[in-house]
Enzyme design. Sequence first.
Site, PDB file in Angstrom:
ATOM      1  N   ASN A  23      45.224  43.924  33.911  1.00  0.00           N
ATOM      2  CA  ASN A  23      44.911  42.597  34.434  1.00  0.00           C
ATOM      3  C   ASN A  23      43.707  42.622  35.372  1.00  0.00           C
ATOM      4  OD1 ASN A  23      45.513  39.743  34.905  1.00  0.00           O
ATOM      5  ND2 ASN A  23      45.987  40.422  36.984  1.00  0.00           N
ATOM      6  N   VAL A  24      42.864  41.627  35.230  1.00  0.00           N
ATOM      7  CA  VAL A  24      41.756  41.411  36.166  1.00  0.00           C
ATOM      8  C   VAL A  24      41.948  40.009  36.716  1.00  0.00           C
ATOM      9  CG1 VAL A  24      39.267  41.380  36.466  1.00  0.00           C
ATOM     10  CG2 VAL A  24      40.279  42.843  34.705  1.00  0.00           C
ATOM     11  N   GLY A  25      42.272  39.910  37.992  1.00  0.00           N
ATOM     12  CA  GLY A  25      42.585  38.588  38.541  1.00  0.00           C
ATOM     13  C   GLY A  25      41.921  38.362  39.885  1.00  0.00           C
ATOM     14  N   ARG A  34      43.739  35.865  46.703  1.00  0.00           N
ATOM     15  CA  ARG A  34      43.297  35.898  48.093  1.00  0.00           C
ATOM     16  C   ARG A  34      43.876  37.151  48.748  1.00  0.00           C
ATOM     17  NH1 ARG A  34      47.378  31.430  50.813  1.00  0.00           N
ATOM     18  NH2 ARG A  34      48.321  32.908  52.239  1.00  0.00           N
ATOM     19  N   HIS A  88      51.373  34.323  38.265  1.00  0.00           N
ATOM     20  CA  HIS A  88      50.201  35.141  37.989  1.00  0.00           C
ATOM     21  C   HIS A  88      50.601  36.569  37.594  1.00  0.00           C
ATOM     22  CE1 HIS A  88      47.532  32.235  40.533  1.00  0.00           C
ATOM     23  NE2 HIS A  88      47.831  31.762  39.351  1.00  0.00           N
ATOM     24  N   GLU A 109      40.715  40.295  30.267  1.00  0.00           N
ATOM     25  CA  GLU A 109      39.644  39.531  30.909  1.00  0.00           C
ATOM     26  C   GLU A 109      38.275  40.150  30.602  1.00  0.00           C
ATOM     27  OE1 GLU A 109      42.489  40.397  32.393  1.00  0.00           O
ATOM     28  OE2 GLU A 109      43.388  38.475  32.955  1.00  0.00           O
ATOM     29  N   GLU A 158      43.750  26.481  51.610  1.00  0.00           N
ATOM     30  CA  GLU A 158      43.788  26.717  50.165  1.00  0.00           C
ATOM     31  C   GLU A 158      43.073  25.633  49.365  1.00  0.00           C
ATOM     32  OE1 GLU A 158      44.573  28.715  47.850  1.00  0.00           O
ATOM     33  OE2 GLU A 158      45.653  30.372  48.790  1.00  0.00           O
TER      34      GLU A 158
END
Lengths: 74, 472
Positions: B160-162, B165, B182, B224, B273
């Site tokens: 995963n590439v996410g 924050r 997520h 990704e 946010e």
Amino acid sequence: MHICPRCESNRSEVVSHSPVKDAWEVLLCPVCLFTWRTSEPDSITDPAKYKSAFKVNPKDIPNAAHVPPIPERL
Amino acid sequence: MAYKDFRDFLNTLEKEGQLLTISDEVKPEPDLAAANKALSNLGDKTPALFFNNIYGYTDARIAMNVMGSWPNHALMMGMPKNTPLKEQFFEFARRYEQFPVPVKREETAPFHEVEITEDINLFDILPLFRLNQGDGGFYLDKAILVSRDLDDPDTYGKQNVGLYRMQVKGKNRLGIQPVPQHDIAIHIRQAEERGENLKVAIALGCEPVITTAASTPLLYDQSEYEMAGAIQGEPYRVVKAKDADLDLPWGAEVILEGEVLAGEREYEGPFGEFTGHYSGGRAMPVIQINRVYHRKQPIFEHLYIGMPWTETDYMIGVNTSVPLFQQLKDAFPNEIVAVNAMYTHGLVAIISTKTRYGGFAKAVGMRALTTPHGLGYCKLVIVVDEGVDPFNLPQVMWALSTKLHPKHDAVIVPGLSILPLDPGSDPAGMTHKMILDATTPVAPDIRGHYSQPLDSPLGVAEWEKKLSQMLR
Ligand SMILES: [Zn+2]
């Protein structure tokens, strides 16, 4: 030792000095983990002026909800 | 067309007049955030900002708002900067269908220039600063984070590439917010069930295509990196991390390698946010950083996030809309025309569709609620006719004002899931959702007086051409 503007513990420590001598320091509170720079406006750095809605009571910290919860070991 | 690295993209922005360098001295707080918030207020064609004279620093360089406008988004895709939004959407959708494009592997990267493994102090290495006044600290909020599925490490797409924050909470410690919708939350759970730390790598200052792919709600097993290749039209370049079997973006400015500490939760937040509200303070997982490497004189990229619209909204507008569009087309290939899920990350989504029979549009709305992204977002779905451009809000408002009968066309579905950051959710993570059917009723739905829609005078198209030439 410095007073944390957010939780008012007196245990905050300097974690960084400005590369330009004496411009500012970055402080970190080990109790509520608040971070601030000494050159910030006093609404951030002064415990008396820190916004009340964002104050943290150290007693509440251990009760903060876990996001996500820690799962059972398989 | 691929950008070689982050600097290559900044050079393009500069050439195109989309990079504004601020050489006057600025304070880290509140100037950096204030300048960015002010820029966001100045419309949807704003440039990126480049700060090179920051009080107290000797050589810090900070780029912000890098993708914070439609021209910059078009340039990310290698399109002319004045490309209309709807055209960007359809081009993005076309490239999305080229997925997957396998990666190109490299042995070394520019970020190997400087390496730090002892006495890491992120407060010294990175020019960190506060964004919003109530933030609990300094955040990394435009860094990508790479991790692997522990049950199935060999399936490439499950790496995963996410974009998450991360609060800097100690010299080598970060806090991370893993929203359950997520992918990182799945990897952390797998590691904690085993009692193991989860290896991660964080990249700062990337070309915008990987940031775009990382913030696209892809399916869990879609890579990704392979999507970044599809969007840029050539293989994406990666290089291996040193402490784990993880791929890193070759063009990054700074890399942090570390691990999520199993079973640890630590106070984090609040943080201003994308919902225009602060998240509360909660106990979240912790990442320990063991290794840092970076280019000489790295450029630190940061993003102002807060009350919409900000860079975040431009960054995740088109790439949130396209997966919903594709997934709805999978269900209704002959009907779905376009999807605009640009409002607060798709909490509101507008779908343009043909209707086959009475009630069809409501089914389209309900399908949107059950797409992977819809499960965490899509609180309000507005469905409009095929002739209404969902990116043209005056047209959408016209459809709502004339096609919708509240008695028949407002559908509320109770008790559905939503991301916990939605400040209206109660309890956090639960909400009712609403579908507004603003399509024209068709048989057997025979409501209303819709048999005389307004047409245009004959010859409008010719006059449009003629007048636009005269106006040049
Ligand atoms: Zn404190």
